[in-house]
Design a protein around this motif. Structure first.
Motif, PDB file in Angstrom:
ATOM      1  N   ASP A  24     -30.527  60.653  56.647  1.00 43.37           N
ATOM      2  CA  ASP A  24     -31.075  61.865  56.712  1.00 43.37           C
ATOM      3  C   ASP A  24     -31.226  62.631  55.243  1.00 43.37           C
ATOM      4  OD1 ASP A  24     -32.585  64.115  57.621  1.00 43.37           O
ATOM      5  OD2 ASP A  24     -30.710  64.906  58.697  1.00 43.37           O
ATOM      6  N   GLU A  25     -32.053  63.434  54.979  1.00 44.95           N
ATOM      7  CA  GLU A  25     -32.261  64.221  53.983  1.00 44.95           C
ATOM      8  C   GLU A  25     -32.204  65.625  54.077  1.00 44.95           C
ATOM      9  OE1 GLU A  25     -35.205  66.033  53.208  1.00 44.95           O
ATOM     10  OE2 GLU A  25     -35.921  65.859  54.981  1.00 44.95           O
ATOM     11  N   VAL A  26     -32.274  66.252  52.800  1.00 40.85           N
ATOM     12  CA  VAL A  26     -32.057  67.815  52.821  1.00 40.85           C
ATOM     13  C   VAL A  26     -32.497  68.264  51.482  1.00 40.85           C
ATOM     14  CG1 VAL A  26     -29.763  68.061  51.893  1.00 40.85           C
ATOM     15  CG2 VAL A  26     -30.625  69.932  53.336  1.00 40.85           C
ATOM     16  N   GLY A  27     -33.236  69.430  51.547  1.00 39.36           N
ATOM     17  CA  GLY A  27     -33.845  70.060  50.348  1.00 39.36           C
ATOM     18  C   GLY A  27     -35.423  69.862  50.178  1.00 39.36           C
ATOM     19  N   ARG A  28     -36.046  69.617  51.332  1.00 38.80           N
ATOM     20  CA  ARG A  28     -37.439  69.541  50.899  1.00 38.80           C
ATOM     21  C   ARG A  28     -38.210  70.867  50.550  1.00 38.80           C
ATOM     22  NH1 ARG A  28     -40.608  65.582  55.250  1.00 38.80           N
ATOM     23  NH2 ARG A  28     -39.365  63.771  54.996  1.00 38.80           N
ATOM     24  N   GLY A  29     -37.711  71.807  51.369  1.00 36.41           N
ATOM     25  CA  GLY A  29     -38.230  73.425  51.034  1.00 36.41           C
ATOM     26  C   GLY A  29     -37.821  74.201  49.834  1.00 36.41           C
ATOM     27  N   PRO A  30     -36.653  73.982  49.123  1.00 39.87           N
ATOM     28  CA  PRO A  30     -36.430  74.774  47.952  1.00 39.87           C
ATOM     29  C   PRO A  30     -37.377  74.634  46.883  1.00 39.87           C
ATOM     30  CG  PRO A  30     -34.523  73.546  48.791  1.00 39.87           C
ATOM     31  CD  PRO A  30     -35.643  73.123  49.445  1.00 39.87           C
ATOM     32  N   LEU A  31     -37.416  75.821  46.157  1.00 40.54           N
ATOM     33  CA  LEU A  31     -38.047  75.684  44.898  1.00 40.54           C
ATOM     34  C   LEU A  31     -37.363  75.356  43.727  1.00 40.54           C
ATOM     35  CD1 LEU A  31     -39.561  79.572  45.052  1.00 40.54           C
ATOM     36  CD2 LEU A  31     -40.577  77.521  45.819  1.00 40.54           C
ATOM     37  N   ALA A  32     -36.036  74.972  43.883  1.00 37.66           N
ATOM     38  CA  ALA A  32     -35.403  74.341  42.734  1.00 37.66           C
ATOM     39  C   ALA A  32     -34.348  73.479  43.445  1.00 37.66           C
ATOM     40  CB  ALA A  32     -34.745  75.633  42.068  1.00 37.66           C
ATOM     41  N   GLY A  33     -33.902  72.575  42.476  1.00 44.04           N
ATOM     42  CA  GLY A  33     -32.828  71.428  42.716  1.00 44.04           C
ATOM     43  C   GLY A  33     -33.410  70.173  43.004  1.00 44.04           C
ATOM     44  N   PRO A  34     -32.710  69.243  43.173  1.00 44.64           N
ATOM     45  CA  PRO A  34     -33.094  67.887  43.581  1.00 44.64           C
ATOM     46  C   PRO A  34     -33.293  67.897  45.223  1.00 44.64           C
ATOM     47  CG  PRO A  34     -30.900  67.915  43.451  1.00 44.64           C
ATOM     48  CD  PRO A  34     -31.144  69.295  42.902  1.00 44.64           C
ATOM     49  N   VAL A  35     -33.920  66.689  45.670  1.00 43.64           N
ATOM     50  CA  VAL A  35     -33.789  66.839  46.975  1.00 43.64           C
ATOM     51  C   VAL A  35     -32.803  65.752  47.201  1.00 43.64           C
ATOM     52  CG1 VAL A  35     -35.603  64.875  47.078  1.00 43.64           C
ATOM     53  CG2 VAL A  35     -35.148  65.774  49.188  1.00 43.64           C
ATOM     54  N   CYS A  36     -32.072  65.616  48.399  1.00 44.67           N
ATOM     55  CA  CYS A  36     -30.698  64.989  48.580  1.00 44.67           C
ATOM     56  C   CYS A  36     -30.769  64.011  49.908  1.00 44.67           C
ATOM     57  CB  CYS A  36     -29.478  65.830  48.538  1.00 44.67           C
ATOM     58  SG  CYS A  36     -27.919  64.834  48.869  1.00 44.67           S
ATOM     59  N   ALA A  37     -30.164  62.811  49.775  1.00 45.01           N
ATOM     60  CA  ALA A  37     -30.191  62.198  51.190  1.00 45.01           C
ATOM     61  C   ALA A  37     -29.227  61.499  51.197  1.00 45.01           C
ATOM     62  CB  ALA A  37     -31.309  60.896  51.016  1.00 45.01           C
ATOM     63  N   ALA A  38     -28.607  61.305  52.587  1.00 46.12           N
ATOM     64  CA  ALA A  38     -27.244  60.747  52.778  1.00 46.12           C
ATOM     65  C   ALA A  38     -27.201  59.489  53.560  1.00 46.12           C
ATOM     66  CB  ALA A  38     -26.114  61.478  53.444  1.00 46.12           C
ATOM     67  N   ALA A  39     -26.788  58.267  53.638  1.00 43.71           N
ATOM     68  CA  ALA A  39     -26.867  57.208  54.607  1.00 43.71           C
ATOM     69  C   ALA A  39     -25.351  56.923  54.968  1.00 43.71           C
ATOM     70  CB  ALA A  39     -27.355  56.038  54.007  1.00 43.71           C
ATOM     71  N   VAL A  40     -25.136  56.927  56.467  1.00 39.97           N
ATOM     72  CA  VAL A  40     -23.708  56.870  57.107  1.00 39.97           C
ATOM     73  C   VAL A  40     -23.698  56.035  57.975  1.00 39.97           C
ATOM     74  CG1 VAL A  40     -21.889  58.191  58.160  1.00 39.97           C
ATOM     75  CG2 VAL A  40     -23.370  59.462  56.464  1.00 39.97           C
ATOM     76  N   ILE A  41     -22.634  54.911  57.615  1.00 39.40           N
ATOM     77  CA  ILE A  41     -22.292  53.971  58.881  1.00 39.40           C
ATOM     78  C   ILE A  41     -20.868  54.282  59.472  1.00 39.40           C
ATOM     79  CG2 ILE A  41     -21.874  51.369  59.346  1.00 39.40           C
ATOM     80  CD1 ILE A  41     -23.513  50.680  56.813  1.00 39.40           C
ATOM     81  N   LEU A  42     -21.087  54.977  60.674  1.00 35.45           N
ATOM     82  CA  LEU A  42     -19.727  55.157  61.471  1.00 35.45           C
ATOM     83  C   LEU A  42     -18.942  54.147  62.010  1.00 35.45           C
ATOM     84  CD1 LEU A  42     -21.332  58.124  63.326  1.00 35.45           C
ATOM     85  CD2 LEU A  42     -19.805  58.306  61.324  1.00 35.45           C
ATOM     86  N   ASP A  43     -17.859  54.306  62.019  1.00 36.77           N
ATOM     87  CA  ASP A  43     -16.685  53.609  62.753  1.00 36.77           C
ATOM     88  C   ASP A  43     -16.969  53.865  64.331  1.00 36.77           C
ATOM     89  OD1 ASP A  43     -14.820  52.104  63.912  1.00 36.77           O
ATOM     90  OD2 ASP A  43     -13.340  52.443  62.448  1.00 36.77           O
ATOM     91  N   PRO A  44     -17.316  53.163  65.131  1.00 44.23           N
ATOM     92  CA  PRO A  44     -17.570  53.454  66.420  1.00 44.23           C
ATOM     93  C   PRO A  44     -16.013  53.905  67.139  1.00 44.23           C
ATOM     94  CG  PRO A  44     -17.967  51.319  66.493  1.00 44.23           C
ATOM     95  CD  PRO A  44     -18.065  51.749  65.088  1.00 44.23           C
ATOM     96  N   ASP A  45     -15.075  53.456  66.613  1.00 47.66           N
ATOM     97  CA  ASP A  45     -13.471  53.696  66.888  1.00 47.66           C
ATOM     98  C   ASP A  45     -12.906  54.580  66.278  1.00 47.66           C
ATOM     99  OD1 ASP A  45     -13.798  51.377  68.771  1.00 47.66           O
ATOM    100  OD2 ASP A  45     -13.348  49.997  67.095  1.00 47.66           O
ATOM    101  N   ASN A  46     -13.563  55.343  65.249  1.00 51.90           N
ATOM    102  CA  ASN A  46     -12.610  56.187  64.366  1.00 51.90           C
ATOM    103  C   ASN A  46     -13.836  57.298  64.109  1.00 51.90           C
ATOM    104  OD1 ASN A  46     -10.843  57.559  63.211  1.00 51.90           O
ATOM    105  ND2 ASN A  46     -11.156  56.299  61.432  1.00 51.90           N
ATOM    106  N   LEU A  47     -14.514  57.886  65.152  1.00 52.93           N
ATOM    107  CA  LEU A  47     -15.745  58.872  65.049  1.00 52.93           C
ATOM    108  C   LEU A  47     -15.207  60.337  64.720  1.00 52.93           C
ATOM    109  CD1 LEU A  47     -17.980  57.726  67.948  1.00 52.93           C
ATOM    110  CD2 LEU A  47     -18.437  57.555  65.526  1.00 52.93           C
ATOM    111  N   PRO A  48     -15.742  61.050  63.543  1.00 58.47           N
ATOM    112  CA  PRO A  48     -15.404  62.465  63.608  1.00 58.47           C
ATOM    113  C   PRO A  48     -15.457  63.264  64.890  1.00 58.47           C
ATOM    114  CG  PRO A  48     -16.246  61.703  61.553  1.00 58.47           C
ATOM    115  CD  PRO A  48     -16.588  60.592  62.709  1.00 58.47           C
TER     116      PRO A  48
END
Length: 210
Positions: A24-48
Motif C-alpha cells: 500500500d502507499e500513502v501520500g498521493r494528496g499532499p502538496l509537500a513531501g514524498p509518496v511512501c509505500a510499504a510491503a509487508v509479509i505477515l507471519d500467519p502464526d504471529n499476527l499483530p
C-alpha cells in the motif's frame, strides 16, 4: 462492520505461492513531501492484533501496531521523491515506491496483494489488485499502517527544518495552516511543483517578477 482478514493470503497460498506481500502507499494528496509505500509479509502464526485500514485507527493505535508489525513481519518501506513525483506524475511515482518496497523485502515475495485497481508496471512478480484492500486484507492493512506512520514521522522531521507550514500536524496536506505558510514563507524544496496550487504560486510569482 467488516474488518480485514487473511482470506486473500490463504487463497494465494492455495495456488502455491509461499511469500505473499501486502502493498500500500500513502501520500498521493499532499502538496509537500514524498509518496511512501510499504510491503509487508505477515507471519500467519504471529499476527499483530487489531490490524485495520490505517485511516480507521487512532494515531496512538497506529504507532503501537507499527512497532508490532516491524517486530513480527518482513517489512520494507520505500518512497518516491518530490522530484520523481514532478518528473513522472503522482500515480507513477506511487507505483515506483511500491515496486521499491517489494524489492526491499528480506524474503523474495512471489505474489503481491496491491491496494487499488492498478498493478505497477515494473512489478516483476505475480500480483493482484484489491480495491479498498486496506480494509479487506490483513497484509495490505499492515502495509497501510507502516506507510502512514513512517510518512507522518518523516513530515514531522521536515517540519523541524521548515517550520510554519504545520507539516507536523497536516503531513503536507493542504490545510489552512499549510496554505497560510505558503503565503508567508513561499515554496520549499519539498513542495510538489507539478501540483496546481504550488505551480500557480510559482507561476504568479514569476509573472510578477517579470
Amino acid at each position: 462492520m467488516n474488518k480485514p482478514d487473511f482470506s486473500f493470503e490463504q487463497a494465494a497460498k492455495a495456488k502455491g505461492y509461499l511469500f505473499i506481500a501486502g502493498v500500500d502507499e500513502v501520500g498521493r494528496g499532499p502538496l509537500a513531501g514524498p509518496v511512501c509505500a510499504a510491503a509487508v509479509i505477515l507471519d500467519p502464526d504471529n499476527l499483530p492484533d487489531g490490524l485495520n485500514d490505517s485511516k480507521k485507527l487512532t494515531a496512538k493505535k497506529r504507532d503501537a501496531l507499527f512497532d508490532q508489525i516491524m517486530a513480527k513481519a518482513d517489512v520494507a518501506i520505500a518512497q518516491a521523491s518530490v522530484v520523481e513525483i514532478d518528473t513522472h506524475n503522482i500515480l507513477r511515482a506511487s507505483h515506483i515506491a511500491m515496486v521499491r518496497a517489494v524489492q526491499g523485502l528480506r524474503q523474495t515475495a512471489d505474489h503481491a496483494l496491491i491496494d487499488g485497481n492498478m498493478i505497477p508496471r515494473d512489478l516483476t512478480i505475480s500480483a493482484e489488485t484489491i480495491v479498498k484492500g486496506d480494509g479487506r486484507s490483513l497484509s495490505i492493512a499492515a502495509a497501510s499502517i507502516v506507510a502512514k506512520v513512517w510518512r507522518d514521522r518523516h513530515m514531522v522531521d521536515l517540519a523541524q527544518q521548515f517550520p510554519g507550514y504545520g507539516w507536523e500536524k497536516n503531513a503536507g496536506y493542504p490545510t489552512a495552516q499549510h496554505k497560510l505558510g505558503l503565503e508567508q514563507f513561499g515554496v520549499t524544496p519539498h513542495h510538489r511543483r507539478s501540483f496546481k496550487p504550488i505551480h500557480n504560486i510559482l507561476y504568479q510569482d514569476k509573472s510578477i517578477s517579470d
